[in-house]
Write an enzyme that holds these catalytic residues in place. Structure first.
Site, PDB file in Angstrom:
ATOM      1  N   ILE A 185       0.866  -1.181   0.000  1.00 53.02           N
ATOM      2  CA  ILE A 185       0.000   0.000   0.000  1.00 53.02           C
ATOM      3  C   ILE A 185       0.902   1.230   0.000  1.00 53.02           C
ATOM      4  O   ILE A 185       1.737   1.394   0.886  1.00 53.02           O
ATOM      5  CB  ILE A 185      -0.923   0.036   1.246  1.00 53.02           C
ATOM      6  CG1 ILE A 185      -1.611  -1.314   1.490  1.00 53.02           C
ATOM      7  CG2 ILE A 185      -1.921   1.208   1.144  1.00 53.02           C
ATOM      8  CD1 ILE A 185      -2.876  -1.592   0.782  1.00 53.02           C
TER       9      ILE A 185
ATOM     10  N   ALA B 164       4.791   4.066   2.762  1.00 52.73           N
ATOM     11  CA  ALA B 164       4.191   2.859   2.184  1.00 52.73           C
ATOM     12  C   ALA B 164       4.335   1.725   3.202  1.00 52.73           C
ATOM     13  O   ALA B 164       5.028   1.891   4.222  1.00 52.73           O
ATOM     14  CB  ALA B 164       4.900   2.484   0.889  1.00 52.73           C
ATOM     15  N   LYS B 165       3.700   0.634   2.962  1.00 54.70           N
ATOM     16  CA  LYS B 165       3.902  -0.555   3.809  1.00 54.70           C
ATOM     17  C   LYS B 165       3.499  -1.784   3.012  1.00 54.70           C
ATOM     18  O   LYS B 165       2.657  -1.697   2.108  1.00 54.70           O
ATOM     19  CB  LYS B 165       3.026  -0.467   5.070  1.00 54.70           C
ATOM     20  CG  LYS B 165       3.491  -1.366   6.197  1.00 54.70           C
ATOM     21  CD  LYS B 165       4.638  -0.726   6.948  1.00 54.70           C
ATOM     22  CE  LYS B 165       5.096  -1.532   8.129  1.00 54.70           C
ATOM     23  NZ  LYS B 165       6.039  -0.764   8.955  1.00 54.70           N
ATOM     24  N   GLY B 166       4.092  -2.920   3.361  1.00 50.65           N
ATOM     25  CA  GLY B 166       3.734  -4.159   2.688  1.00 50.65           C
ATOM     26  C   GLY B 166       3.578  -5.274   3.687  1.00 50.65           C
ATOM     27  O   GLY B 166       4.033  -5.164   4.836  1.00 50.65           O
TER      28      GLY B 166
END
Ligand code: NAD
Length: 411
Positions: free
Chosen positions: A56, A101-103
């Site tokens: 995201i 962001a992050k995953g």
């Protein structure tokens, strides 16, 4: 209330202070891009396993997006969005030129072999390779991912785009990682704790510290705080906790945990306690350093601490926060307290881009400079506008992101 709702409520509160208005709020709350991919791999047994992976990308107004990769069975799109948003504000608070962001992948690394973990990582990166990159979005470690996982990320991306160390940070030292990255978040947590206690006129020397979570962040925070003179009396992890009134022997505990598959359980030089007891022990500093949402209303009511330093991301629920405020327990929020990790990740990226290595002293000095500046900025704002530390931190971050957004132009 979900983590995303909690984070958004904090942003909206800061937006009201800045009088940004609902249209800007909408612009800032929604992520730029949400990607969901299937991660199908062959297990060592020959069976097929499928997981869901997310990346995201929340906001890139201030620079390429930056944020960790989390491997955990409970990972879902909403939590990853909340964590991505936190990264936008965190990078703004420490004023490094990134967005957020992050995953995450909803797998349980405990049940996967090293070869299977490598396959999961490579498949995920191959699936999202078009949307990450050294000037676009740069992943890093988070819960249950480490330097080895980052090495696989770099290698997989490089198979498609040529040798690209700057595509990911938190890499091993032997593969373009940075000195000081591994311990950076814990070092920053210890630094912020020392500054905050000094500002409140309370001594760090002999201060009793309790830490929930004894992974990367919790263990390094414990080491640095003990070195600075504090007494870490209790730590806990997913398997339970340990307590010693005179202070735990942290180096021995770290060694034990390394040999004991990352678990504190069974450490003989301290009294065993349950994971929940950590929330009720009398202490001067309480540091949540595990997962989000743990400081609930009920736990905030029983916490017996002088201050809370949020080392984990989003550890306090909104209700928990209200109760801590009502009880007069001051708190340093995650987006300032745990920003040391992303700050040294930034230094790693700078070294990769410049193809030039810094020594440990330079990394530590630069980290201290950026954290001290961020700390002073928040402290001044909190005092000048009579805001809680959480609101002041968000106001600072939001103002920086909003300025960059308007300077770039909204078409
Ligand atoms: P880690 O995987 O190294 O350690 C996590 C720790 O939390 C382990 O000790 C684990 O046993 C414990 N834990 C997990 N579930 C628990 C539960 N239900 N109850 C009690 N303990 C539990 O992860 P980490 O990198 O240390 O990250 C910890 C927190 O800090 C996360 O919220 C992460 O997002 C945040 N954070 C990490 C970094 C970083 O650089 N690693 C940077 C900023 C923020």
């Amino acid at each position: 209330m979900s983590q995303l709702e909690m984070v958004n409520a904090n942003i909206c509160q800061a937006s009201k202070v800045l009088e940004l208005g609902p249209r800007v709020e909408k612009l800032i709350l929604n992520p730029n891009r949400e990607v969901k991919v299937e991660v199908a791999i062959e297990l060592d047994t020959g069976e097929i396993a499928t997981f869901t992976g997310y990346r995201i990308q929340h906001n890139d107004a201030r620079g390429p997006m930056k944020g960790g990769l989390r491997y955990h069975p409970t990972v879902d799109a909403e939590d990853v969005t909340a964590l991505a948003s936190l990264m936008t504000w965190k990078t703004a608070v420490v004023d490094i030129p990134y967005g957020g962001a992050k995953g995450g992948i909803n797998c349980d690394p405990e049940t996967l072999s090293s070869r299977e973990l490598e396959r999961v990582t490579r498949k995920f990166i191959a699936n999202i390779r078009e949307i990450i990159g050294p000037n676009v979005d740069i992943p890093a470690p988070d819960v249950n991912t480490n330097a080895q996982v980052m090495a696989w990320v770099m290698d997989e991306y490089s198979r498609f785009f040529g040798f690209s160390p700057a595509v990911v940070t938190g890499k091993p030292l032997d593969l373009h990682g940075s000195v000081g990255r591994e311990e950076a978040t814990g070092r920053g947590v210890a630094f912020v704790t020392a500054e905050f206690l000094a500002e409140l006129g309370r001594p760090l020397q002999g201060a009793r510290v309790a830490i929930q979570g004894f992974g990367n962040v919790g263990s390094f925070a414990a080491l640095f705080l003990q070195q600075a003179g504090a007494k870490v009396v209790a730590v806990s992890d997913v398997t339970g906790g340990v307590y010693r009134a005179g202070g735990l022997p942290i180096p021995a505990l770290v060694n034990y945990v390394r040999k004991n598959k990352g678990m504190v359980k069974g450490f003989r030089e301290a009294e065993a306690i349950s994971g929940d007891t950590i929330f009720t022990l009398p202490c001067d500093v309480f540091i949540p350093a595990a997962l989000g949402g743990v400081l609930t209303k009920e736990r905030a009511e029983v916490l017996q601490t002088g201050v809370v330093i949020e080392a984990a991301n989003a550890p306090t629920t909104l209700e928990g926060d209200e109760i801590l405020q009502r009880r007069g327990i001051p708190l340093v929020p995650d987006i300032l307290a745990n920003a040391g990790g992303v700050t040294v990740s930034y230094f790693e990226w700078v070294q990769n881009v410049q193809q030039f290595r810094w020594d440990g002293e330079r990394v530590d000095n630069e980290l201290r400079t950026l954290m001290a500046k961020a700390y002073r900025d928040v402290s001044r704002l909190a005092k000048a506008r009579k805001l809680s530390w959480r609101t002041a931190t968000y106001v600072l971050a939001l103002e920086r992101v909003a300025k960059a957004t308007f300077l770039r132009g909204v078409q």
